[in-house]
Scaffold this motif. Structure first.
Motif, PDB file in Angstrom:
ATOM      1  N   ASN A  87      32.405  19.754  36.801  1.00 44.20           N
ATOM      2  CA  ASN A  87      32.919  20.856  35.737  1.00 44.20           C
ATOM      3  C   ASN A  87      32.817  20.397  34.372  1.00 44.20           C
ATOM      4  O   ASN A  87      32.998  19.463  33.983  1.00 44.20           O
ATOM      5  CB  ASN A  87      34.375  20.918  36.417  1.00 44.20           C
ATOM      6  CG  ASN A  87      34.548  21.486  37.881  1.00 44.20           C
ATOM      7  OD1 ASN A  87      34.569  22.524  38.064  1.00 44.20           O
ATOM      8  ND2 ASN A  87      34.590  20.452  38.485  1.00 44.20           N
ATOM      9  N   ASP A  91      40.223  23.459  32.006  1.00 45.67           N
ATOM     10  CA  ASP A  91      40.449  24.748  32.288  1.00 45.67           C
ATOM     11  C   ASP A  91      39.700  25.287  33.458  1.00 45.67           C
ATOM     12  O   ASP A  91      40.305  26.290  34.193  1.00 45.67           O
ATOM     13  CB  ASP A  91      40.065  25.667  31.064  1.00 45.67           C
ATOM     14  CG  ASP A  91      41.124  25.286  29.929  1.00 45.67           C
ATOM     15  OD1 ASP A  91      42.127  24.873  30.398  1.00 45.67           O
ATOM     16  OD2 ASP A  91      40.741  25.720  28.545  1.00 45.67           O
ATOM     17  N   SER A  92      38.290  25.121  33.832  1.00 40.19           N
ATOM     18  CA  SER A  92      37.449  25.593  34.625  1.00 40.19           C
ATOM     19  C   SER A  92      38.019  25.165  36.030  1.00 40.19           C
ATOM     20  O   SER A  92      38.005  25.811  36.976  1.00 40.19           O
ATOM     21  CB  SER A  92      36.158  25.518  34.462  1.00 40.19           C
ATOM     22  OG  SER A  92      35.794  24.012  34.265  1.00 40.19           O
ATOM     23  N   VAL A  94      41.145  24.245  36.745  1.00 43.84           N
ATOM     24  CA  VAL A  94      42.511  25.060  36.891  1.00 43.84           C
ATOM     25  C   VAL A  94      42.165  26.513  37.399  1.00 43.84           C
ATOM     26  O   VAL A  94      42.886  27.236  38.545  1.00 43.84           O
ATOM     27  CB  VAL A  94      43.465  24.942  35.716  1.00 43.84           C
ATOM     28  CG1 VAL A  94      44.438  26.013  35.650  1.00 43.84           C
ATOM     29  CG2 VAL A  94      44.103  23.763  35.486  1.00 43.84           C
ATOM     30  N   GLU A  95      41.192  27.181  37.030  1.00 46.20           N
ATOM     31  CA  GLU A  95      40.759  28.475  37.235  1.00 46.20           C
ATOM     32  C   GLU A  95      40.160  28.503  38.592  1.00 46.20           C
ATOM     33  O   GLU A  95      40.710  29.425  39.296  1.00 46.20           O
ATOM     34  CB  GLU A  95      39.546  28.771  36.217  1.00 46.20           C
ATOM     35  CG  GLU A  95      39.123  30.230  36.307  1.00 46.20           C
ATOM     36  CD  GLU A  95      39.770  31.165  35.623  1.00 46.20           C
ATOM     37  OE1 GLU A  95      39.446  32.148  35.641  1.00 46.20           O
ATOM     38  OE2 GLU A  95      40.752  30.759  34.815  1.00 46.20           O
ATOM     39  N   GLN A  96      39.508  27.570  38.950  1.00 51.77           N
ATOM     40  CA  GLN A  96      39.034  27.584  40.467  1.00 51.77           C
ATOM     41  C   GLN A  96      40.123  27.560  41.427  1.00 51.77           C
ATOM     42  O   GLN A  96      40.073  28.266  42.502  1.00 51.77           O
ATOM     43  CB  GLN A  96      37.938  26.397  40.671  1.00 51.77           C
ATOM     44  CG  GLN A  96      36.720  26.541  40.107  1.00 51.77           C
ATOM     45  CD  GLN A  96      35.880  25.307  40.223  1.00 51.77           C
ATOM     46  OE1 GLN A  96      35.673  25.041  41.311  1.00 51.77           O
ATOM     47  NE2 GLN A  96      35.338  24.684  39.223  1.00 51.77           N
ATOM     48  N   LEU A  98      43.264  28.301  40.786  1.00 55.66           N
ATOM     49  CA  LEU A  98      43.978  29.715  40.836  1.00 55.66           C
ATOM     50  C   LEU A  98      43.286  30.726  41.649  1.00 55.66           C
ATOM     51  O   LEU A  98      43.734  31.566  42.272  1.00 55.66           O
ATOM     52  CB  LEU A  98      44.038  30.129  39.252  1.00 55.66           C
ATOM     53  CG  LEU A  98      44.634  31.588  38.818  1.00 55.66           C
ATOM     54  CD1 LEU A  98      46.189  31.615  39.343  1.00 55.66           C
ATOM     55  CD2 LEU A  98      44.389  31.687  37.428  1.00 55.66           C
ATOM     56  N   LEU A  99      41.952  30.780  41.421  1.00 52.87           N
ATOM     57  CA  LEU A  99      41.132  31.767  42.549  1.00 52.87           C
ATOM     58  C   LEU A  99      41.249  31.696  44.020  1.00 52.87           C
ATOM     59  O   LEU A  99      41.278  32.444  44.619  1.00 52.87           O
ATOM     60  CB  LEU A  99      39.791  31.691  41.945  1.00 52.87           C
ATOM     61  CG  LEU A  99      39.231  32.210  40.822  1.00 52.87           C
ATOM     62  CD1 LEU A  99      37.677  32.026  40.797  1.00 52.87           C
ATOM     63  CD2 LEU A  99      39.429  34.004  41.215  1.00 52.87           C
ATOM     64  N   MET A 104      48.847  29.103  39.977  1.00 55.38           N
ATOM     65  CA  MET A 104      48.405  28.153  38.939  1.00 55.38           C
ATOM     66  C   MET A 104      48.619  26.824  39.832  1.00 55.38           C
ATOM     67  O   MET A 104      49.692  26.372  40.482  1.00 55.38           O
ATOM     68  CB  MET A 104      49.343  28.262  37.655  1.00 55.38           C
ATOM     69  CG  MET A 104      48.973  29.301  37.003  1.00 55.38           C
ATOM     70  SD  MET A 104      47.422  29.202  36.077  1.00 55.38           S
ATOM     71  CE  MET A 104      47.612  27.912  34.815  1.00 55.38           C
TER      72      MET A 104
END
Ligand code: SAM
Length: 185
Positions: A87, A91-92, A94-96, A98-99, A104
């Motif tokens: 990665n 941030d990316s 955390v985004e994954q 979250l998805l 979060m």
């Protein structure tokens, strides 16, 4: 079971003078941390580096065992390497998470130095992991995580202490000890 993953951060970390820099991916950290992550049932091992050539190197190391001849040679190694994901930044990651969960991730940072404001003991961290859909354990390289990473963490785990003031472990050793304290039967 709730998700537990770890991130190994190569940027932003600090050098010996406290300046922010980027460390290089090491073959040993990719292999040994993947094996610890698999042993202790983690869901993902996120490698974080913004440098494209370093991302390619990490993908090549992991890919040999997940897609290449390594998979045929050593299934145990291959199943550990399947946890590796490369990665650009936290941030990316955390985004994954979250998805995947719709929530979060709870962020637990690690350091050889104690945090003054938001320390969690290993017992507290075990409870926090159970009460969150997803938890991310964040480990540093070089001389440790940058302040911005420590600041964004929800808690910082109590450092591992040895017999005296010296407690600067390799990140591979710190990962194995911490996962044992948080997850062993
Ligand atoms: N002086 C750095 C620090 O304060 O974290 C040591 C950096 S160490 C080479 C790289 C990483 O290993 C750290 O960012 C942390 O994730 C982990 N680590 C090393 N020693 C540790 C300890 N005693 N307790 C907890 N984590 C440790």
């Amino acid at each position: 079971m709730n998700r537990l993953s770890l991130a190994l951060v190569h940027y932003p970390v600090v050098d010996r003078d406290g300046n922010i820099y980027t460390t290089a991916i090491t073959n040993m950290d990719v292999h040994d941390i993947a094996r610890s992550a698999k042993t202790f049932g983690l869901d993902n091992y996120y490698l974080v580096t913004p440098i494209t050539a370093q991302q390619e190197l990490a993908k090549t190391i992991a890919g040999f065992w997940t897609d290449g001849t390594g998979k045929l040679k050593n299934f145990d190694r291959s199943s550990a390497m399947e946890l590796v994901s490369v990665n650009n930044d936290l941030d990316s990651v955390v985004e994954q998470e979250l998805l995947l969960t719709g929530a979060m991730p709870f962020i637990i940072a690690t350091s050889a130095k104690p945090s003054l404001e938001k320390t969690a003991t290993y017992e507290e961290a075990q409870k926090l992991i159970k009460s969150h859909k997803s938890t991310l354990l964040v480990f540093g390289t070089g001389h440790g995580l940058a302040k911005t990473v420590l600041d964004r963490a929800d808690v910082v785990l109590t450092p591992i202490y040895g017999v005296d003031d010296y407690n600067h472990l390799s990140v591979r050793s710190a990962v194995a000890i911490i996962l044992d304290r948080l997850r062993s039967r």
